[in-house]
Enzyme design. Structure first.
Site, short mmCIF file in Angstrom:
data_model
loop_
_atom_site.label_atom_id
_atom_site.label_comp_id
_atom_site.label_asym_id
_atom_site.label_seq_id
_atom_site.Cartn_x
_atom_site.Cartn_y
_atom_site.Cartn_z
N SER A 181 -41.55 7.81 22.14
CA SER A 181 -40.42 8.02 21.45
C SER A 181 -40.08 8.20 20.30
CB SER A 181 -40.33 5.63 21.19
OG SER A 181 -38.93 5.97 20.49
N MET A 182 -40.65 7.62 19.38
CA MET A 182 -40.59 7.98 18.03
C MET A 182 -41.49 8.79 17.50
SD MET A 182 -38.81 6.38 14.71
CE MET A 182 -36.99 5.87 14.07
N TRP A 206 -37.69 10.81 20.68
CA TRP A 206 -36.77 11.41 19.86
C TRP A 206 -37.52 11.19 18.51
CZ3 TRP A 206 -35.18 9.63 14.63
CH2 TRP A 206 -34.41 9.45 14.63
N ASP A 227 -32.30 6.18 29.82
CA ASP A 227 -32.60 5.86 28.73
C ASP A 227 -31.65 6.20 27.48
OD1 ASP A 227 -33.41 6.07 26.22
OD2 ASP A 227 -34.92 7.84 26.56
N HIS A 259 -35.82 3.87 28.42
CA HIS A 259 -36.88 4.35 27.87
C HIS A 259 -38.65 3.72 27.28
CE1 HIS A 259 -37.32 5.95 23.50
NE2 HIS A 259 -37.59 4.54 23.11
#
Length: 312
Positions: A181-182, A206, A227, A259
């Site tokens: 993700s991040m 992300w 996602d 996700h």
């Protein structure tokens, strides 16, 4: 080789028996010499291949070995407290227990937004047992943005190679980054900031920045078809398409995934992550067959794109 003795051996009735027996000596000797030379050539070739890549670790891979929950190396781990480091939030180092094979390549892994290292902990022993030193990290705060997470991944690698208790086990020239993700967005940031990295694997990444033409690190981007947080259309696919076309790159879209899929033990993620890290951190071309030709869609793969054959 067979045509030579047939043409040089006298046919029955063409001469005394002793001549026929005598003629076999040079032929058999030649065959023996040829066999010895062939064996020597095989040994020399094998030795040359081994010498060409001193970074190979572990036995030749099989489908079973890259999908197994554990590789051939026994794994130890050491906890790194937050208060003992700077630049990131501590973490856990997983590493092959034995030192018989010398040093290993290493990879640092960042969790995603609001998450801690426990969300990616399954990757630690799974990758380490294949012959890597793996550092799953906590970030300074759980709300750190991708650029900060990229800096923290690099700080973790610096700690791992220069200060950690296992630094003597790590080859500081063979390093990679991963993240969810991040943390996946941070993986792209780290690869951009440190081109010397050998491999990058963003997992359902992300990032508000969609363009990464600066990256020079072989990159495998993993997205998930379901996602809704970092949809592949607005994140993983643009990330992949923006990478230089000359780069060793791949896009794996997981089928029936979401996700948070990278937060759980996943055979498809493990198989292709192991193969990518082996191929580019260890330069182990034995793993090329799992990446090229490109994997086809299946129950676990919605789509796979990439460059083949690889150039690195």
């Amino acid at each position: 080789m067979q045509a030579t003795p047939q043409s040089s051996t006298p046919a029955p009735g063409n001469g005394p028996a002793r001549h026929r027996r005598r003629s076999r000596g040079p032929i058999l000797g030649a065959l023996a010499s040829a066999a010895a030379l062939a064996g020597l050539a095989t040994m020399l070739t094998g030795g040359a291949n081994a010498a060409e890549n001193p970074y190979e670790r572990g036995p030749a891979p099989t489908e079973a070995s890259v999908t197994a929950t554990r590789g051939t190396y026994a794994v130890s781990e050491t906890r790194v407290p937050r208060f003992s480091v700077s630049g990131f939030g501590g973490g856990t180092i997983y590493y092959p227990t034995s030192t018989d094979d010398g040093t290993f390549g290493a990879v640092a892994i960042s969790p995603g937004y609001t998450a801690r290292q426990s969300s990616i902990a399954w990757l630690g022993p799974r990758l380490a047992s294949q012959g890597f030193v793996v550092f799953t990290i906590d970030t300074n705060t759980t709300s750190d943005q991708p650029a900060s997470r990229g800096d923290q991944l690099l700080a973790a690698l610096d700690y791992l190679t220069k200060t950690s208790s296992v630094r003597s086990r790590v080859d500081g020239t063979r390093l990679g980054v991963m993240g969810h993700s991040m943390g996946g967005g941070g993986t792209l940031e780290a690869a951009k900031d440190r081109p010397s990295l050998k491999a990058a694997i963003p997992l359902t990444a992300w990032n508000l920045d969609k363009n990464w033409p600066e990256i020079r690190t072989p990159t495998l981007i993993v997205g998930a078809d379901g996602d809704t947080v970092a949809s592949v259309r607005s994140h993983s696919e643009p990330f992949y398409e923006s990478l230089p076309s000359s780069l060793d790159r791949a896009y794996l879209e997981l089928n029936n995934a979401h996700h948070l899929t990278p937060n759980m033990s996943n055979t498809t993620i493990a198989k292709y992550s192991i193969s990518w890290l082996k191929r580019f951190i260890d330069n182990d071309t034995r793993y090329e067959r799992f990446l090229c030709p490109l994997p086809r869609p299946s129950l676990s793969i919605a789509e796979y794109r990439g460059t083949c054959p690889h150039t690195a």
